[in-house]
Motif scaffolding. Structure first.
Motif, PDB file in Angstrom:
ATOM      1  N   TYR A   1     -14.868   2.348  -1.301  1.00 43.20           N
ATOM      2  CA  TYR A   1     -13.974   1.707  -0.333  1.00 43.20           C
ATOM      3  C   TYR A   1     -12.579   2.328  -0.393  1.00 43.20           C
ATOM      4  O   TYR A   1     -11.913   2.474   0.635  1.00 43.20           O
ATOM      5  CB  TYR A   1     -13.916   0.201  -0.569  1.00 43.20           C
ATOM      6  N   ALA A   2     -12.139   2.742  -1.587  1.00 40.42           N
ATOM      7  CA  ALA A   2     -10.831   3.400  -1.707  1.00 40.42           C
ATOM      8  C   ALA A   2     -10.832   4.740  -0.976  1.00 40.42           C
ATOM      9  O   ALA A   2      -9.804   5.161  -0.441  1.00 40.42           O
ATOM     10  CB  ALA A   2     -10.459   3.578  -3.172  1.00 40.42           C
ATOM     11  N   ILE A   3     -11.974   5.413  -0.939  1.00 44.10           N
ATOM     12  CA  ILE A   3     -12.089   6.667  -0.193  1.00 44.10           C
ATOM     13  C   ILE A   3     -11.912   6.383   1.297  1.00 44.10           C
ATOM     14  O   ILE A   3     -11.169   7.090   1.993  1.00 44.10           O
ATOM     15  CB  ILE A   3     -13.450   7.344  -0.462  1.00 44.10           C
ATOM     16  N   ILE A   4     -12.562   5.347   1.781  1.00 40.61           N
ATOM     17  CA  ILE A   4     -12.440   4.960   3.191  1.00 40.61           C
ATOM     18  C   ILE A   4     -10.981   4.623   3.521  1.00 40.61           C
ATOM     19  O   ILE A   4     -10.448   5.064   4.547  1.00 40.61           O
ATOM     20  CB  ILE A   4     -13.374   3.778   3.509  1.00 40.61           C
ATOM     21  N   GLU A   5     -10.328   3.868   2.647  1.00 46.47           N
ATOM     22  CA  GLU A   5      -8.920   3.505   2.866  1.00 46.47           C
ATOM     23  C   GLU A   5      -8.023   4.744   2.853  1.00 46.47           C
ATOM     24  O   GLU A   5      -7.102   4.856   3.658  1.00 46.47           O
ATOM     25  CB  GLU A   5      -8.454   2.518   1.798  1.00 46.47           C
ATOM     26  N   ALA A   6      -8.278   5.669   1.923  1.00 48.16           N
ATOM     27  CA  ALA A   6      -7.464   6.885   1.838  1.00 48.16           C
ATOM     28  C   ALA A   6      -7.620   7.736   3.103  1.00 48.16           C
ATOM     29  O   ALA A   6      -6.632   8.289   3.598  1.00 48.16           O
ATOM     30  CB  ALA A   6      -7.849   7.687   0.594  1.00 48.16           C
ATOM     31  N   LEU A   7      -8.840   7.844   3.615  1.00 48.74           N
ATOM     32  CA  LEU A   7      -9.056   8.581   4.860  1.00 48.74           C
ATOM     33  C   LEU A   7      -8.280   7.948   6.011  1.00 48.74           C
ATOM     34  O   LEU A   7      -7.662   8.649   6.816  1.00 48.74           O
ATOM     35  CB  LEU A   7     -10.548   8.611   5.211  1.00 48.74           C
ATOM     36  N   GLN A   8      -8.313   6.628   6.058  1.00 42.05           N
ATOM     37  CA  GLN A   8      -7.576   5.912   7.103  1.00 42.05           C
ATOM     38  C   GLN A   8      -6.077   6.164   6.974  1.00 42.05           C
ATOM     39  O   GLN A   8      -5.394   6.478   7.954  1.00 42.05           O
ATOM     40  CB  GLN A   8      -7.843   4.412   6.976  1.00 42.05           C
ATOM     41  N   LEU A   9      -5.557   6.032   5.767  1.00 37.27           N
ATOM     42  CA  LEU A   9      -4.130   6.194   5.529  1.00 37.27           C
ATOM     43  C   LEU A   9      -3.678   7.619   5.825  1.00 37.27           C
ATOM     44  O   LEU A   9      -2.698   7.829   6.545  1.00 37.27           O
ATOM     45  CB  LEU A   9      -3.806   5.812   4.080  1.00 37.27           C
ATOM     46  N   ARG A  10      -4.400   8.592   5.282  1.00 33.75           N
ATOM     47  CA  ARG A  10      -3.990   9.988   5.438  1.00 33.75           C
ATOM     48  C   ARG A  10      -4.130  10.479   6.873  1.00 33.75           C
ATOM     49  O   ARG A  10      -3.472  11.440   7.268  1.00 33.75           O
ATOM     50  CB  ARG A  10      -4.781  10.874   4.485  1.00 33.75           C
ATOM     51  N   SER A  11      -4.961   9.820   7.673  1.00 34.14           N
ATOM     52  CA  SER A  11      -5.140  10.226   9.072  1.00 34.14           C
ATOM     53  C   SER A  11      -4.288   9.394  10.027  1.00 34.14           C
ATOM     54  O   SER A  11      -4.451   9.513  11.237  1.00 34.14           O
ATOM     55  CB  SER A  11      -6.611  10.104   9.465  1.00 34.14           C
ATOM     56  N   GLY A  12      -3.428   8.561   9.486  1.00 33.98           N
ATOM     57  CA  GLY A  12      -2.614   7.711  10.356  1.00 33.98           C
ATOM     58  C   GLY A  12      -3.441   6.703  11.123  1.00 33.98           C
ATOM     59  O   GLY A  12      -3.070   6.284  12.208  1.00 33.98           O
TER      60      GLY A  12
END
Length: 112
Positions: free
Chosen positions: A26-37
């Motif tokens: 889930y942290a990977i999913i959140e990081a992708l969301q954050l880093r992609s705006g």
């Protein structure tokens, strides 16, 4: 973002997200969301099978850890994963340079 735009790039995105860190799914999913705006909001049904595929390929390793009393599977890059990420980044730079040459608004280069 259109799902078709991600086709062929998901593995590279996951490898880049894990570069230098150990994260649970889930942290990977959140990081992708954050880093992609917010542009990349991938469902777990897309991310977890890809992580398993990367693990089978030897690019990622995982282990179960306990965080706040909860069992979570954490993922990290292997040395083969770091090499694959380096190759993916080089291929991406080459691809974006070529596409920018066509779609960019600059003048067309003169014929040789």
């Amino acid at each position: 973002m259109k799902a078709d735009a991600l086709r062929g790039h998901l593995d590279a995105l996951l490898l880049a997200t894990l570069d230098g860190r150990e994260l649970h799914g889930y942290a990977i999913i959140e990081a992708l969301q954050l880093r992609s705006g917010g542009a990349l909001d991938l469902p777990t049904g897309t991310v977890y099978p890809a992580l398993r595929r990367l693990e089978r390929a030897g690019y990622v390793r995982s282990e179960w850890t306990t965080v706040s009393g909860r069992q979570r599977r954490t993922y990290q890059l292997t040395s083969a994963g770091r090499k694959a990420l380096s190759a993916e980044r080089a291929a991406w730079r080459e691809f974006t340079t070529a596409i920018e040459g066509v779609l960019g608004s600059g003048p067309w280069p003169a014929k040789a």
